[in-house]
Write a protein that holds these residues in place. Structure first.
Motif, mmCIF file in Angstrom:
data_model
loop_
_atom_site.group_PDB
_atom_site.id
_atom_site.type_symbol
_atom_site.label_atom_id
_atom_site.label_comp_id
_atom_site.label_asym_id
_atom_site.label_seq_id
_atom_site.Cartn_x
_atom_site.Cartn_y
_atom_site.Cartn_z
ATOM 1 N N SER A 69 -1.805 7.574 -2.856
ATOM 2 C CA SER A 69 -2.493 8.521 -3.738
ATOM 3 C C SER A 69 -3.816 7.980 -4.267
ATOM 4 N N GLY A 83 -7.741 5.878 -3.804
ATOM 5 C CA GLY A 83 -8.963 6.181 -3.058
ATOM 6 C C GLY A 83 -8.809 5.916 -1.568
ATOM 7 N N VAL A 84 -8.348 4.714 -1.208
ATOM 8 C CA VAL A 84 -8.174 4.381 0.211
ATOM 9 C C VAL A 84 -6.997 5.165 0.788
ATOM 10 N N GLY A 117 3.414 7.408 -6.805
ATOM 11 C CA GLY A 117 4.199 7.709 -7.998
ATOM 12 C C GLY A 117 4.604 9.182 -8.054
ATOM 13 N N ASN A 163 2.220 12.215 -8.024
ATOM 14 C CA ASN A 163 1.325 12.367 -6.875
ATOM 15 C C ASN A 163 2.034 12.741 -5.583
ATOM 16 N N HIS A 207 7.582 5.685 -5.522
ATOM 17 C CA HIS A 207 7.870 4.266 -5.807
ATOM 18 C C HIS A 207 8.593 4.058 -7.133
ATOM 19 N N ASN A 211 -4.047 -4.985 2.128
ATOM 20 C CA ASN A 211 -5.398 -4.523 1.759
ATOM 21 C C ASN A 211 -5.518 -4.366 0.250
ATOM 22 N N SER A 212 -5.253 -5.450 -0.479
ATOM 23 C CA SER A 212 -5.385 -5.348 -1.935
ATOM 24 C C SER A 212 -5.669 -6.712 -2.531
ATOM 25 N N HIS A 272 -4.254 4.023 -11.601
ATOM 26 C CA HIS A 272 -3.482 5.210 -11.214
ATOM 27 C C HIS A 272 -4.377 6.439 -11.060
HETATM 28 N N1 LIG Z 1 -10.808 -4.054 2.878
HETATM 29 C C1 LIG Z 1 -11.791 -3.454 2.213
HETATM 30 O O1 LIG Z 1 -12.938 -3.486 2.604
HETATM 31 C C2 LIG Z 1 -11.452 -2.696 0.961
HETATM 32 C C3 LIG Z 1 -12.349 -1.756 0.454
HETATM 33 C C4 LIG Z 1 -11.989 -1.035 -0.671
HETATM 34 C C5 LIG Z 1 -10.771 -1.303 -1.269
HETATM 35 N N2 LIG Z 1 -9.949 -2.254 -0.767
HETATM 36 C C6 LIG Z 1 -8.647 -2.567 -1.374
HETATM 37 O O2 LIG Z 1 -7.861 -1.409 -1.331
HETATM 38 C C7 LIG Z 1 -7.010 -1.403 -2.457
HETATM 39 C C8 LIG Z 1 -6.844 0.021 -2.910
HETATM 40 O O3 LIG Z 1 -8.080 0.534 -3.352
HETATM 41 P P1 LIG Z 1 -8.138 1.983 -3.942
HETATM 42 O O4 LIG Z 1 -9.562 2.284 -4.191
HETATM 43 O O5 LIG Z 1 -7.349 2.898 -3.088
HETATM 44 O O6 LIG Z 1 -7.365 1.759 -5.326
HETATM 45 P P2 LIG Z 1 -6.835 2.857 -6.302
HETATM 46 O O7 LIG Z 1 -7.546 4.135 -6.050
HETATM 47 O O8 LIG Z 1 -6.862 2.267 -7.658
HETATM 48 O O9 LIG Z 1 -5.309 3.061 -5.817
HETATM 49 C C9 LIG Z 1 -4.291 2.877 -6.615
HETATM 50 C C10 LIG Z 1 -2.996 3.181 -5.857
HETATM 51 O O10 LIG Z 1 -2.096 2.176 -6.214
HETATM 52 C C11 LIG Z 1 -0.885 2.795 -6.569
HETATM 53 N N3 LIG Z 1 -0.179 1.961 -7.562
HETATM 54 C C12 LIG Z 1 -0.668 1.495 -8.738
HETATM 55 N N4 LIG Z 1 0.290 0.768 -9.364
HETATM 56 C C13 LIG Z 1 1.371 0.781 -8.541
HETATM 57 C C14 LIG Z 1 2.656 0.181 -8.602
HETATM 58 N N5 LIG Z 1 3.045 -0.572 -9.630
HETATM 59 N N6 LIG Z 1 3.498 0.384 -7.579
HETATM 60 C C15 LIG Z 1 3.145 1.111 -6.512
HETATM 61 N N7 LIG Z 1 1.950 1.712 -6.400
HETATM 62 C C16 LIG Z 1 1.080 1.529 -7.399
HETATM 63 C C17 LIG Z 1 -1.252 4.134 -7.130
HETATM 64 O O11 LIG Z 1 -0.151 5.007 -6.990
HETATM 65 P P3 LIG Z 1 0.347 6.018 -8.155
HETATM 66 O O12 LIG Z 1 -0.813 6.243 -9.118
HETATM 67 O O13 LIG Z 1 0.727 7.251 -7.413
HETATM 68 O O14 LIG Z 1 1.460 5.310 -8.816
HETATM 69 C C18 LIG Z 1 -2.411 4.514 -6.212
HETATM 70 O O15 LIG Z 1 -1.904 5.117 -5.032
HETATM 71 C C19 LIG Z 1 -7.663 -2.298 -3.505
HETATM 72 O O16 LIG Z 1 -6.733 -3.252 -3.971
HETATM 73 C C20 LIG Z 1 -8.804 -2.957 -2.810
HETATM 74 O O17 LIG Z 1 -8.768 -4.354 -2.966
HETATM 75 C C21 LIG Z 1 -10.261 -2.950 0.323
#
Ligand SMILES: NC(=O)c1ccc[n+]([C@@H]2O[C@H](COP(=O)([O-])OP(=O)(O)OC[C@H]3O[C@@H](n4cnc5c(N)ncnc54)[C@H](OP(=O)(O)O)[C@@H]3O)[C@@H](O)[C@H]2O)c1
Length: 338
Positions: A172, A174-175, A195, A198, A213, A253-254, A329
């Motif tokens: 849910s 950004g990625v 969650g 979502n 989750h 990827n985190s 979130h």
């Molecule tokens: N490789 C690259 O170049 C690159 C580029 C950008 C980002 N990234 C990595 O990608 C990751 C995700 O980025 P994003 O922008 O998608 O982040 P985000 O938008 O903050 O995504 C948060 C996600 O994490 C979930 N989440 C949060 N706490 C949780 C928990 N305790 N248990 C299970 N799920 C949980 C949320 O789910 P719910 O809200 O539904 O609970 C939501 O789906 C980052 O950590 C970043 O390091 C890598």
């Protein structure tokens, strides 16, 4: 005599003075506009968005990254890399873009000292493409880093396609919202983990199965997957890797949500050092170039992929936008309109 700044040569920007809570370390200021150099384009920004590197650098976590960004404050004071806006001027050797063109793109990986939490930025022409008219500036700016990460993860790193089973943890975010949709367009069967609030969103993006989750530990399920994209790394990598089918690919990827000296880096390192028979562990490294941007724009323009935006903040509330992302979130993306 009282001096006043020439406002035509300056711009409003969000400047970072130190590391910590966004409201404390980010402030609005009038600073000099950047100028387009050779091969560069001056863009009047209309929107940008918040990504992990932005909140990570504002908070200064993991602390170890400060060795690269600056010990007491970031050497580059303006955050942001995603951009959508209108070309204001072009530098020498810019061939395709002209003033007035609407563009989207990113500064990521360009070595630029500029940022996008500002009224103007400069970007290399090779990292910009024409913005489709059907896409708002906010949608365009919110699509770039997460879209290119998801596209690279699914298409190149994972090799998603018909007959492949894909699991996306953090479906849910950004990625995740991008990865679920892109994996579906490639013909894969997709399971999303998110969650309770979502579940319907992730289903609406095309996921065949959704795991909540808060009710179920996804590492305990019996199904096996060809590709696992883990955007959260909240479970031990060895437990997640147990879900891989033979020849499966695990994509950690985190950087983790915990902060501290190293945050999720040890977990990522442990994951990459894992050896599990025929399965592979691969990281995502995306490139901002015209080929990748065109592929993303095609998905957006054709309606195969949509950009999910949780909230859009005005530029002068960029600190609230970053704080929103720090809650971990957001539903999809947090955008900033300029
Ligand atoms: N490789 C690259 O170049 C690159 C580029 C950008 C980002 N990234 C990595 O990608 C990751 C995700 O980025 P994003 O922008 O998608 O982040 P985000 O938008 O903050 O995504 C948060 C996600 O994490 C979930 N989440 C949060 N706490 C949780 C928990 N305790 N248990 C299970 N799920 C949980 C949320 O789910 P719910 O809200 O539904 O609970 C939501 O789906 C980052 O950590 C970043 O390091 C890598």
């Amino acid at each position: 005599m009282k001096m006043t700044k020439d406002r035509t040569a300056t711009m409003l920007a969000i400047v970072q003075d130190g590391y910590g809570a966004p409201e404390r370390v980010l402030r609005s200021d009038h600073i000099d506009r950047p100028q387009a150099g050779t091969g560069e384009v001056l863009v009047r920004l209309r929107a940008t968005s918040v990504n992990t590197p932005d909140w990570g650098t504002v908070a200064g976590v993991p602390y170890v990254l400060r060795l690269g960004t600056g010990l007491r404050r970031p050497a580059r004071p303006i955050r942001g890399s995603d951009l959508a806006g209108v070309v204001e001027a072009v530098g020498p050797d810019v061939n395709d873009l002209r003033p007035g063109d609407e563009v989207l793109g990113s500064l990521w990986g360009s070595g630029s000292r500029a940022g996008t939490f500002a009224e103007y930025t400069v970007a290399p022409e090779r990292q910009l493409v024409t913005k489709p008219t059907g896409l708002s500036f906010e949608e365009a700016a919110a699509s770039v880093m997460t879209g290119l990460t998801a596209l690279t993860a699914m298409r190149e790193v994972g090799g998603a396609g018909p007959g492949k089973r894909v699991l996306v943890n953090g479906a849910s975010g950004g990625v995740g919202t991008m990865a679920v949709q892109i994996a579906k367009t490639l013909g894969a069967e997709v399971t999303g983990v998110c969650g309770t609030g979502n579940v319907e969103l992730v289903r609406s993006l095309g996921a065949d199965h959704v795991i909540d989750h808060t009710k179920q530990d996804f590492t305990q399920i019996q199904r096996r997957y060809d590709i696992i994209l883990d955007n959260v790394l909240n479970r031990p990598p060895s437990a997640t890797a147990r879900l891989l089918a033979p020849h499966g690919v695990f994509i950690p990827n985190s950087i983790g949500n915990t902060g501290g000296l190293l945050a999720g880096l040890p977990r990522t390192l442990r994951a990459t050092l894992m050896r599990k028979g025929t399965t592979k562990v691969k990281l995502v490294k995306f490139a901002v170039n015209r080929e990748n941007l065109d592929a993303l724009v095609h998905l957006l323009e054709s309606g195969q992929v949509r950009v999910v935006i949780d909230t859009t903040y005005p530029l002068d509330q960029a600190a609230s936008a970053v704080a929103h992302m720090l809650g971990h979130h957001a539903r999809g993306k947090v955008a900033i309109s300029v």
